[in-house]
Every structure is written in structure tokens, then in C-alpha cells.
Design a protein around this motif. Sequence first.
Motif, mmCIF file in Angstrom:
data_model
loop_
_atom_site.group_PDB
_atom_site.id
_atom_site.type_symbol
_atom_site.label_atom_id
_atom_site.label_comp_id
_atom_site.label_asym_id
_atom_site.label_seq_id
_atom_site.Cartn_x
_atom_site.Cartn_y
_atom_site.Cartn_z
ATOM 1 N N THR A 163 37.256 26.750 34.189
ATOM 2 C CA THR A 163 36.802 28.032 33.644
ATOM 3 C C THR A 163 37.936 28.642 32.823
ATOM 4 O OG1 THR A 163 37.615 29.396 35.449
ATOM 5 C CG2 THR A 163 35.402 28.494 35.718
ATOM 6 N N PRO A 164 37.583 29.477 31.846
ATOM 7 C CA PRO A 164 38.634 30.078 31.020
ATOM 8 C C PRO A 164 39.193 31.379 31.610
ATOM 9 C CG PRO A 164 36.485 30.550 30.081
ATOM 10 C CD PRO A 164 36.232 29.806 31.357
ATOM 11 N N LEU A 165 39.007 31.589 32.915
ATOM 12 C CA LEU A 165 39.444 32.860 33.513
ATOM 13 C C LEU A 165 40.959 32.997 33.515
ATOM 14 C CD1 LEU A 165 36.993 32.990 36.530
ATOM 15 C CD2 LEU A 165 36.980 34.483 34.544
ATOM 16 N N GLU B 37 44.709 34.205 35.086
ATOM 17 C CA GLU B 37 45.304 33.932 36.386
ATOM 18 C C GLU B 37 44.976 35.016 37.408
ATOM 19 O OE1 GLU B 37 49.203 32.478 36.228
ATOM 20 O OE2 GLU B 37 49.455 32.523 38.412
ATOM 21 N N GLU B 38 45.038 36.262 36.952
ATOM 22 C CA GLU B 38 44.782 37.387 37.850
ATOM 23 C C GLU B 38 43.362 37.321 38.421
ATOM 24 O OE1 GLU B 38 44.627 42.210 37.384
ATOM 25 O OE2 GLU B 38 45.117 40.948 35.657
ATOM 26 N N GLU B 39 42.426 36.952 37.532
ATOM 27 C CA GLU B 39 41.028 36.847 37.957
ATOM 28 C C GLU B 39 40.830 35.680 38.920
ATOM 29 O OE1 GLU B 39 39.683 38.829 33.782
ATOM 30 O OE2 GLU B 39 39.491 36.675 34.032
ATOM 31 N N ALA C 44 34.584 26.184 45.339
ATOM 32 C CA ALA C 44 35.326 26.933 44.308
ATOM 33 C C ALA C 44 34.466 27.257 43.095
ATOM 34 C CB ALA C 44 36.561 26.156 43.895
ATOM 35 N N LEU C 45 33.649 26.308 42.647
ATOM 36 C CA LEU C 45 32.846 26.545 41.442
ATOM 37 C C LEU C 45 31.405 26.898 41.795
ATOM 38 C CD1 LEU C 45 34.217 23.621 39.266
ATOM 39 C CD2 LEU C 45 34.756 26.022 39.038
ATOM 40 N N ASN D 98 43.121 34.511 40.908
ATOM 41 C CA ASN D 98 43.692 34.938 42.193
ATOM 42 C C ASN D 98 42.691 35.741 42.996
ATOM 43 O OD1 ASN D 98 46.091 33.739 41.668
ATOM 44 N ND2 ASN D 98 47.087 35.590 40.893
ATOM 45 N N TYR D 99 41.951 36.602 42.286
ATOM 46 C CA TYR D 99 40.963 37.447 42.946
ATOM 47 C C TYR D 99 39.844 36.593 43.560
ATOM 48 C CZ TYR D 99 37.633 41.235 43.540
ATOM 49 O OH TYR D 99 36.749 42.114 44.066
ATOM 50 N N LEU D 100 39.391 35.595 42.770
ATOM 51 C CA LEU D 100 38.344 34.695 43.274
ATOM 52 C C LEU D 100 38.828 33.912 44.484
ATOM 53 C CD1 LEU D 100 36.804 33.145 40.052
ATOM 54 C CD2 LEU D 100 35.558 34.325 41.847
ATOM 55 N N GLU E 89 41.122 34.693 46.542
ATOM 56 C CA GLU E 89 41.216 35.605 47.683
ATOM 57 C C GLU E 89 39.840 35.780 48.339
ATOM 58 O OE1 GLU E 89 42.140 40.205 47.976
ATOM 59 O OE2 GLU E 89 43.520 39.167 46.640
ATOM 60 N N MET E 90 38.799 35.956 47.501
ATOM 61 C CA MET E 90 37.449 36.125 48.041
ATOM 62 C C MET E 90 36.997 34.883 48.784
ATOM 63 S SD MET E 90 34.833 38.156 45.601
ATOM 64 C CE MET E 90 35.249 37.618 43.974
ATOM 65 N N LYS E 91 37.324 33.717 48.209
ATOM 66 C CA LYS E 91 36.853 32.472 48.813
ATOM 67 C C LYS E 91 37.562 32.207 50.135
ATOM 68 C CE LYS E 91 35.186 30.467 44.601
ATOM 69 N NZ LYS E 91 33.740 30.492 44.821
ATOM 70 N N ILE F 75 39.000 25.889 39.636
ATOM 71 C CA ILE F 75 38.654 27.070 38.837
ATOM 72 C C ILE F 75 39.513 27.102 37.576
ATOM 73 C CG2 ILE F 75 38.354 29.568 38.880
ATOM 74 C CD1 ILE F 75 38.293 29.499 41.867
#
Lengths: 260, 378
Positions: free
Chosen positions: A112-114, A116-118, A158-159, A120-122, A124-126, A108
Motif C-alpha cells: 500500500t502507498p500509506l 509510515e505514521e499511518e 495485515a491486508l 504504525n497506526y494500522l 497498532e490496531m492490528k 502493508i
Amino acid sequence: MSEHTLIKVYNLTAGYGEQAILEKVSFEVYREEIFAILGGSGCGKSTLLKHMTGLIPPISGTVTVCGVDVHQSDQDSYRRFLRNIGILYQSGGLISSMTLAENVALPIKEYTPLKEEEINYLVEMKLEQVDLKGFEHHLPSEISGGMKKRAGLARAMALNPDILFFDEPTAGLDPITSAEIDELIIKINRSLGTTMVIVTHELQSIFRLAKRVIMLDKMVKGIIAEGNPHYLRDHSGNPAVRNFFNRISTSHNATHESRS
Amino acid sequence: MIRKLTDCCSIEDIPGGDKKFRFSGRLDRKSVPAIIEAALKSMHANPPSKVTADLSGVSYLDDFGVLALERIREAAAESQASFALEGLGAKAKEILALFRFDERKKREAAKRRRKPGLMVGVGRATIDQLLDLRFQVAFVGSVLLCCLHLMLHPRSLRWEDTLESMKKTGADALPIVALIGFLLGLIMAFMSSVQLKQFGANIYVASLVALAMVRELGPIITAIIVAGRSGSAFASEIAAMKISDEVDALYTMGFDVTRFLVAPKIIAALLVVPILSIFANLFAILGGLTVGVLMLDLTAGAYMDQTFKSFTAFDFWFGLFKSAFFALVIAWMGCLRGFQARGGAEAVGKATTSAVVSSIFLIILWDSIFAVIIQYWG
């Protein structure tokens, strides 16, 4: 190639060096289906998978995924292709020096240009999806084999690729963990429409998961059966196929036949 | 007024401070980063009192899409605005349920592994050192017991493995030891001749090379080369066996793991490293001789005569003893670090590095101790 075809393997002769393990194999995988490649040990299942993902060049024949010839494409389109697939390796393939969260975050972060916080959220969901919440900061060496496979699955997803390849996803796991992984595969397939290609010899998983299978054979060096596993089990004209699905050993069959 | 934010997202500013995001197309990893950036920007610029997200035009939604909704919901909460979803199809509902969107009302900040404080760090390091010491003591014990057993039953040693180890540690290392020895002799002779020439004491170049090599440098240089070549190999071999359960397999088959894996390596090193150091000395003397004959107008006979006059039998045997001692340290550290390996592929690398670093450190440390002992003794 019809609209529904996602992967087309045509006349593939595959092997290592000059020695062919599979000869002139052709089949198609359709969009959004769960497709299984079966066969006994040493019949070339994993080799076929490596050819389908472009890791090993074929002796002859082509593999086309989403309209791209995997083996003839240039570096850039091959890299794009790799971003659209995910592979779960037999032992998870996790990077041992990184925690589970870092392993999942790796693609990720790279693609992707996301922020770090975002990410981490992804992550966590995965990890929650594969039931590994609370293990984010564990190293691969600190978790069990089943957990490694689930973490590997989280990283492969992940992607959210179009196609997920599984190399023996449930081999060596206890029946409950196997069932959980099967459930997970079905859930992802249904909700995200991911096409699944599964290499396995676990009968329970095959019946639970796959709508369509091909069965490879070591002696024939190719496909000996194609279709719905339930149908093949009951109605296949090939005794080797029926034996495989009914778990009858060939030696048992031979003695049985010689007696009768 | 409807404004387009990205290809998949537009925003409607409803009079009264409300905002409505209309999503369309695919909310996936390609579209979501831009959506998040644009949506957050518009919300920070003009904080709304009520936010609605309309998903009726969405054809594909995954966890990246859920992330976008989550970020908008968070931003809404920050500006005390309410948040609602609209136009949810069955598929979208299923995916939101799959990723537990509703349960994430208040997400706890991702727990990061906090860096431990200084005291915790010191404490942990101390405990690690104590555990390492305990492991070392236990290892010494098991090797000693193994040695006792081998003295009583020499046939129980795995001689084939020992010979193989001797070849790898000794014969295979000979070319590099010889080359380095020769160059070292050459350099020493050359450097010392610059000074000694001024006093017409060229002949003492031979003494310097011989004494320095036989007493100090021969054993040390050989030990350092062997630590780099074989100490690391011992550690990586045993570490790889350890992490792939081979060591456990040997143990559960009833083998004495120390006798099986450690004894052949220690014995091989003890036997061949002193011989290697003799070779290092010989080639260094040859290097010195080359400089002496070619540059200092010494005859080969005079040089060799001076060489043998300059050290005693005690020096020679003491050098050999040190060499054997260093061999023990290297094999010891290599095997010990290998057995301490735990975890994955990374552990093998760690074990190898640690084996080489510890061996070289201990070699230098013990050499200093020997130097002090000899000072008072001799």
C-alpha cells in the motif's frame, strides 16, 4: 460453480513426488463461512492446505479460488491471489530478525502507498486486536508460542484478505489461549466477513468454530465425511468419524467390539 | 456544492465553513490511501469549523477504513474543528467498536525505540564483554574438568563422534589445504626468485619457502582454512541444537554436554590440524620445487637438500605445536559461540560469523605472541 462458492477443489490428487497422499478429492468452500479440514496425524491435512494455496503443484486436478485456477495462473495473477489470502503457519512463521510491529508492517509497507505514521497506526490496531499491545518492539524469540501465533495472525490479517488459512491455529496451546484464538477467529469472520479455512484436529475448536467440515482419512486417501460437526458426531454412519468426534481410540474400539 | 474526491469519497462544502465527507462502497486497503490523501489535502487547503463523515453508503469497512476516519478526525482536531459520524449502520458500529475508534480520541504518538546515547552504548558494550568473559571462564572450567575426566576414563569419550569429526575436519579439508599450500609455495618461490636471481642466489628460494612455511605460514594458513570450514560448522551445529532445545534435552537426560558435544570436536581438531599443516608445508615445498626446477634451473636434489638444511627440528616441532594450539582455539571458539546462541534462526548465523571472526583474530594474535616469545627465547 455457484455464486457462494469461493474455493473449489476438484478431483485433486495430491502428494509428494509420485506418491499420492490424497486421491481425487473434491469439495467447495463458501463465501464468509468458517470451514475446517480435520483428520488424524498424517492424513494429508497440511498437504491439502499447501495445495489450496498453490505452494505445491498437484499430481492432477484443480484448485480454483475466486475464479482463478491457482496452479495454472500466470505469475501476476498468482501474486494478486496471494495478496487476497493470508496464511497463519503452525509456528507463526514470523521473521525472526524483525520485531512484531515490523513483521505486521511488512506486507502493508510493500503493498500500500500509506505513510509510515499511518502504517504504525494500522499495526497498532492490528496488534491490539490480537491482544499484543505493548509487545510491538519484541522479537519473536522473546515471546511465547501462543503470542507468536497471535502475532502471526495479525500479520496474516495485515491486508484484510478475503480468505484466511490456518494451519493448526490452536495446536500446542493452553485451553484458555486456544479459546481466545477461537474467539478472535469468530470475531474477524463476523465483522469483516473473512472466509476462514482451518486445518485442525482440536475437537473443541472444531465444535466452537466450524459450521462445515470435511474429514480426511489416511487409509481412504480422501474425504470420509462432510457436513456439520455436531451432526457428524451424533449421526455419522461411519464409525471412524464418530470415534474421532467422540475421542474414542480405534484400538479401544477394536477390543470393545471383539468382546461384545 | 458536492465534489467528488475519489471513487468512494465525495465532499460537500456547507456554507459557514462546514465540511461533510460522504463515503460509499468499500473502504479497504485499495481505496483508503487515495481517500486519505485527497481528504487531508482538501482540509489543509480550506480548514473547516465542523467536519461530518457520512458512512451511510459504505458497503464494507475494515481497519483501513477506520484509519481514514482517524486521519480526518486528527486533521479536524488540528484546525480546532469538531468531528461527527453520521449514517452508521449496525455493521459499521460493530467494526468501529472492534477497532475501538471512540477510545482513540487522543492517540499517543507511536513510541519508537529510541536510540541509546553514547554512554549507554559504552556501558552496555562493557557489560556484554564482561558477561562474555564470565561465560568464557566458565566454559574453560567445564572443558578442563571434562579433560580431567577423560584422562581418568578414556572410554567415556564418544569415539565415533570423534572419528567423524576427524574426518570432517581433517580428511575432507585435505584437498583445499593441499591446493592452497601448493599455490602459496609457487607464489613465494616465484616472487622471491625475482629478487634472488639478481644475486645469483636462486638456491635460497628453497630456504625461504621451507622456513616461512614450516615456522609461520603453514600453521596459520591451515588454521584459517579450518576456522572457515570447521569452526563455522561447530558453531552452527551447536547453535542450531541450542535454539531447538536439543542441548537442554541432552542436559536433562543427565549427559555431560561438554563431554558429549565439545570434547569430540576439540580432540578431533587437536589431532588432525597439525597433520593438515604438515601437508600444507609439503605441498608448498612441492610448489616451490616446481618453480625452482622449471624456471630457476635448479635440480630437484639440490632444492630438497637446501630445503632440509634450512630449518631445524625445533622449527618443525614448534610449527606443529602452534598448529595444535590454533586447533584448540578454533574448536574452542566454535563450540563457545554455538553455546552462546540465543533466539531464532538468526542466532545461528550470528554464532557462525562470530566463531570465524574470533578464531581468526585469536590465531593472528597468538601467532604474534609466539613470534615475540621465540625472538627472546631463541
